[in-house]
Motif scaffolding. Structure first.
Motif, PDB file in Angstrom:
ATOM      1  N   VAL A  92      -3.433  15.963  43.645  1.00 49.18           N
ATOM      2  CA  VAL A  92      -3.468  17.361  44.086  1.00 49.18           C
ATOM      3  C   VAL A  92      -2.547  17.522  45.286  1.00 49.18           C
ATOM      4  O   VAL A  92      -2.620  16.746  46.249  1.00 49.18           O
ATOM      5  CB  VAL A  92      -4.896  17.802  44.452  1.00 49.18           C
ATOM      6  N   ALA A 106     -10.902  17.625  47.518  1.00 49.17           N
ATOM      7  CA  ALA A 106     -10.990  16.231  47.938  1.00 49.17           C
ATOM      8  C   ALA A 106     -12.308  15.924  48.640  1.00 49.17           C
ATOM      9  O   ALA A 106     -12.871  14.838  48.476  1.00 49.17           O
ATOM     10  CB  ALA A 106      -9.806  15.891  48.842  1.00 49.17           C
ATOM     11  N   VAL A 113     -10.035  14.104  42.343  1.00 50.49           N
ATOM     12  CA  VAL A 113      -8.782  13.952  43.091  1.00 50.49           C
ATOM     13  C   VAL A 113      -8.455  12.474  43.251  1.00 50.49           C
ATOM     14  O   VAL A 113      -9.137  11.745  43.978  1.00 50.49           O
ATOM     15  CB  VAL A 113      -8.881  14.627  44.469  1.00 50.49           C
ATOM     16  N   LEU A 116      -4.278  12.828  47.443  1.00 47.55           N
ATOM     17  CA  LEU A 116      -4.133  14.150  48.039  1.00 47.55           C
ATOM     18  C   LEU A 116      -2.836  14.221  48.837  1.00 47.55           C
ATOM     19  O   LEU A 116      -2.580  13.379  49.705  1.00 47.55           O
ATOM     20  CB  LEU A 116      -5.317  14.444  48.959  1.00 47.55           C
TER      21      LEU A 116
END
Length: 288
Positions: A92, A106, A113, A116
């Motif tokens: 993401v 997250a 996720v 990140l």
């Protein structure tokens, strides 16, 4: 690039996709006042490695844009993207307000996720501390009061969106927002109800912004255990940003122990437009 409209939690959302569907998935989340197409410069530099998914988020572009402020709480925005992700975790990436949704995923939906990536966006705890302190970030955030006022969307839209353009570009390098690119932004801003939806993100946020010259000394304590980012986290920062200042990410490591920071010199808040090659390379180097 391919486009489609999908149904998420019973509502329509418009998506753009780049890259083969067999490649690892990368979800790109835009901020204010952009839309999914704003990722084009960066996506075309990463589509050889990823299947990129870039939605118009709630209130933006061709996606669902409810009028009520209550529809724009972080929990509702996170639900949208959790429904889009489904059961298979992915990488993401979030910028600006897209970072708020990315951090929300997250922190509260960590199984979704893998990694990140944040670009000039902020975790809520360090950002709230910086805004509450009464220093430079407090001053830089005063525009939020203006956006939260009733009818601000009407003022922003007047004179062919002159005030929105001014807010967008205050003390920033906007040489990239011209010609067909600007026309595309104007078309998205002009869709019925969209500007209200965009501004409602600010109205629904629980973040507290003191008035200029003041501070908020009695903030509740933030629990790092509750607001943890447990996956690997890359923070890419355009060092000339005048809206989000370095104080907004101080002690981010308390909430993201597996954090890597990369600065992009000569770029500001709009780094993915100004320095897409450098941003793409930072992402690829980190992932490799």
């Amino acid at each position: 690039m391919r486009t489609e409209t999908v149904t998420l939690n019973g509502q329509p959302f418009f998506l753009r996709r780049w890259g083969e569907e067999t490649l690892p998935k990368l979800l790109m989340l835009h901020g204010f006042p952009e839309y999914g197409g704003s990722w084009s410069d960066l996506a075309t530099r990463l589509e050889h490695r990823f299947h990129i998914i870039a939605p118009d988020q709630r209130g933006y572009g061709q996606s669902w844009a409810p009028a009520d402020v209550s529809a724009y709480t972080t929990s509702e925005l996170v639900k949208d993207m959790a429904a889009l992700i489904g059961d298979d975790p992915l990488i993401v990436l979030g910028h600006d307000w897209g970072a708020a949704v990315a951090y929300g995923l997250a922190m509260f939906r960590p199984a979704l996720v893998q990694k990140l990536i944040i670009m000039n966006g902020v975790h809520p705890a360090p950002f709230q501390r910086a805004m509450a302190a009464g220093g430079p970030q407090t001053e830089a955030s005063q525009y939020i009061h203006y956006l939260r006022k009733d009818g601000s969307e009407d003022h922003l839209a007047a004179d062919n969106y002159a005030k929105l353009q001014a807010l967008f570009s205050a003390k920033m390098d906007m040489t990239w927002l011209t010609g067909p690119t600007f026309d595309a932004y104007l078309a998205e801003w002009s869709r019925p109800g969209r500007l209200r939806g965009m501004v409602n993100w600010y109205r629904a946020s629980p973040l507290q912004v003191p008035q200029s010259g003041q501070s908020l000394p009695d903030l509740p304590a933030f629990d790092p255990a509750r607001l943890q980012v447990r996956c690997p986290h890359l923070l890419i920062w355009g060092s000339d940003d005048t809206a989000l200042l370095p104080a907004a990410t101080e002690r981010l490591e308390d909430f993201a122990p597996d954090l890597t920071r990369v600065e992009i010199a000569g770029a500001d808040h709009w780094l993915h437009h100004q320095k897409p090659d450098e941003v793409a390379q930072a992402i690829l180097d980190w992932l490799d």
